[in-house]
Design an enzyme around this catalytic site. Structure first.
Site, PDB file in Angstrom:
ATOM      1  CG  ASP A 147       7.992  -3.588  -3.226  1.00 53.58           C
ATOM      2  OD1 ASP A 147       6.710  -2.695  -3.381  1.00 53.58           O
ATOM      3  OD2 ASP A 147       8.876  -3.394  -3.838  1.00 53.58           O
ATOM      4  CG  ASP A 164       7.415 -11.749  -5.751  1.00 51.44           C
ATOM      5  OD1 ASP A 164       5.968 -11.505  -6.346  1.00 51.44           O
ATOM      6  OD2 ASP A 164       8.563 -11.684  -7.089  1.00 51.44           O
ATOM      7  CE  LYS A 183      -1.635   0.910  -8.513  1.00 51.76           C
ATOM      8  NZ  LYS A 183       0.156   1.819  -8.163  1.00 51.76           N
ATOM      9  CD1 TRP A 233       0.166   5.074  -0.976  1.00 50.84           C
ATOM     10  CD2 TRP A 233      -0.738   3.427  -0.454  1.00 50.84           C
ATOM     11  NE1 TRP A 233      -0.747   4.458  -1.973  1.00 50.84           N
ATOM     12  CE2 TRP A 233      -1.646   3.493  -1.558  1.00 50.84           C
ATOM     13  CE3 TRP A 233      -1.740   1.712   0.079  1.00 50.84           C
ATOM     14  CZ2 TRP A 233      -2.814   3.383  -1.890  1.00 50.84           C
ATOM     15  CZ3 TRP A 233      -2.677   1.435  -0.807  1.00 50.84           C
ATOM     16  CH2 TRP A 233      -3.077   2.023  -1.642  1.00 50.84           C
ATOM     17  N   GLY A 262       7.568   3.628  -0.629  1.00 48.30           N
ATOM     18  CA  GLY A 262       7.203   3.869   1.086  1.00 48.30           C
ATOM     19  C   GLY A 262       6.530   4.983   1.219  1.00 48.30           C
ATOM     20  CG  ASP A 322      -0.056   1.975  -4.203  1.00 49.19           C
ATOM     21  OD1 ASP A 322      -1.146   1.990  -5.309  1.00 49.19           O
ATOM     22  OD2 ASP A 322       0.407   2.699  -4.496  1.00 49.19           O
TER      23      ASP A 322
HETATM   24  C1  SAM Z   1       3.433   2.452  -7.073  1.00 49.00           C
HETATM   25  S1  SAM Z   1       4.693   1.379  -6.665  1.00 49.00           S
HETATM   26  C2  SAM Z   1       4.217   1.389  -4.874  1.00 49.00           C
HETATM   27  C3  SAM Z   1       4.380   2.523  -4.077  1.00 49.00           C
HETATM   28  C4  SAM Z   1       3.628   2.673  -3.345  1.00 49.00           C
HETATM   29  N1  SAM Z   1       3.147   2.361  -2.223  1.00 49.00           N
HETATM   30  C5  SAM Z   1       4.503   3.903  -2.482  1.00 49.00           C
HETATM   31  O1  SAM Z   1       3.267   4.900  -1.518  1.00 49.00           O
HETATM   32  O2  SAM Z   1       5.642   4.685  -2.187  1.00 49.00           O
HETATM   33  C6  SAM Z   1       4.084  -0.434  -7.118  1.00 49.00           C
HETATM   34  C7  SAM Z   1       5.514  -1.387  -6.073  1.00 49.00           C
HETATM   35  O3  SAM Z   1       4.803  -2.790  -6.324  1.00 49.00           O
HETATM   36  C8  SAM Z   1       5.483  -3.645  -6.205  1.00 49.00           C
HETATM   37  N2  SAM Z   1       5.524  -4.945  -6.369  1.00 49.00           N
HETATM   38  C9  SAM Z   1       5.288  -5.487  -7.950  1.00 49.00           C
HETATM   39  N3  SAM Z   1       4.566  -6.629  -8.371  1.00 49.00           N
HETATM   40  C10 SAM Z   1       5.546  -7.222  -6.367  1.00 49.00           C
HETATM   41  C11 SAM Z   1       5.563  -8.537  -5.971  1.00 49.00           C
HETATM   42  N4  SAM Z   1       5.343  -9.071  -6.644  1.00 49.00           N
HETATM   43  N5  SAM Z   1       6.094  -8.735  -5.178  1.00 49.00           N
HETATM   44  C12 SAM Z   1       6.150  -7.432  -4.086  1.00 49.00           C
HETATM   45  N6  SAM Z   1       6.405  -6.227  -4.897  1.00 49.00           N
HETATM   46  C13 SAM Z   1       6.087  -6.301  -5.680  1.00 49.00           C
HETATM   47  C14 SAM Z   1       6.661  -2.584  -6.816  1.00 49.00           C
HETATM   48  O4  SAM Z   1       7.998  -3.252  -6.747  1.00 49.00           O
HETATM   49  C15 SAM Z   1       6.756  -1.300  -6.402  1.00 49.00           C
HETATM   50  O5  SAM Z   1       7.814  -0.703  -5.872  1.00 49.00           O
END
Ligand code: SAM
Length: 205
Positions: free
Chosen positions: A67, A85, A148, A49, A47, A108
């Site tokens: 997420d 998702d 990203k 961002w 969280g 992200d």
């Molecule tokens: C690098 S983290 C994000 C960090 C966040 N922006 C922060 O500032 O705290 C990447 C996130 O992408 C999510 N993610 C990956 N594939 C996903 C999908 N298909 N649907 C939803 N979330 C996804 C992961 O669960 C993870 O929490």
């Protein structure tokens, strides 16, 4: 070391992740966020961002934090959490029915890194393409997109796809992004759905 610096900074400022500083630095460079905006944050857990976006848009704006992993509740009142998702086909409808279109879509999203670069890059690109596709359902005209990517063979093709929808596109690696990491951020400004009519069948999912 730099990662320790941002990690400590995040802790001292109450941010949930050091990634917060990446979004702050992107915004400092391009001056993107405005008060009262609606923002969709994909891949938002834990969280960091979301917190930054929430503060930048102020109490009359709204952040929808999405997420597939759990996101713990925020104290900020302008944040809604959706545990979904981003590949869920119904996601556009769910968002549009509850919140309408957004001023900004930020992503992200990243896969769990396997260490197999070409596999990680390919999953990352498919998440970025899904995020870009979602802009076509969910962004207002003139809206913005921050996403990203991993630098690799498909990056230039992705930038070409971005140019079809955004008047201005930029690539930026903020200082808080680790130098050894392949990640880089694309920024699209002034969304303009010039392909609207040709997408009607695709949109009727
Ligand atoms: C690098 S983290 C994000 C960090 C966040 N922006 C922060 O500032 O705290 C990447 C996130 O992408 C999510 N993610 C990956 N594939 C996903 C999908 N298909 N649907 C939803 N979330 C996804 C992961 O669960 C993870 O929490």
């Amino acid at each position: 070391m730099k990662e320790d610096f941002y990690y400590q900074q995040a802790r001292s400022k109450g941010y949930r992740s050091r990634a917060s500083f990446k979004l702050l630095q992107i915004n400092n460079k391009f001056s993107i966020f405005r008060k009262d905006q609606t923002i969709i944050d994909l891949g938002a857990s834990p969280g960091g961002w979301t917190q930054v976006a929430s503060h930048l848009i102020g109490g009359n704006g709204k952040v929808i934090a999405i997420d597939k992993s759990y996101i713990s509740p925020f104290k900020e009142k302008n944040i809604e959490i959706l545990n979904k998702d981003i590949l869920n086909r119904n996601l556009p409808t769910i968002i549009l029915e509850s919140y309408g279109k957004a001023d900004g879509l930020i992503s992200d999203c990243s896969p769990n890194i396997t260490g197999d670069f070409s596999r990680d890059h390919s999953i990352q690109i498919s998440l970025a393409r899904r995020a870009l596709a979602l802009t076509q359902y969910l962004l207002k005209d003139d809206g913005f997109f921050i996403c990203k990517l991993f630098q690799g063979s498909e990056l230039q093709e992705f930038m070409k796809e971005m140019k079809e929808y955004f008047e201005k596109t930029k690539l930026h690696k903020p200082a808080a992004s680790r130098k050894k990491s392949a990640e880089i951020y694309v920024v699209g400004l002034k969304y303009n759905d010039r392909k609207d009519s040709s997408k009607e069948t695709e949109k009727s999912e």
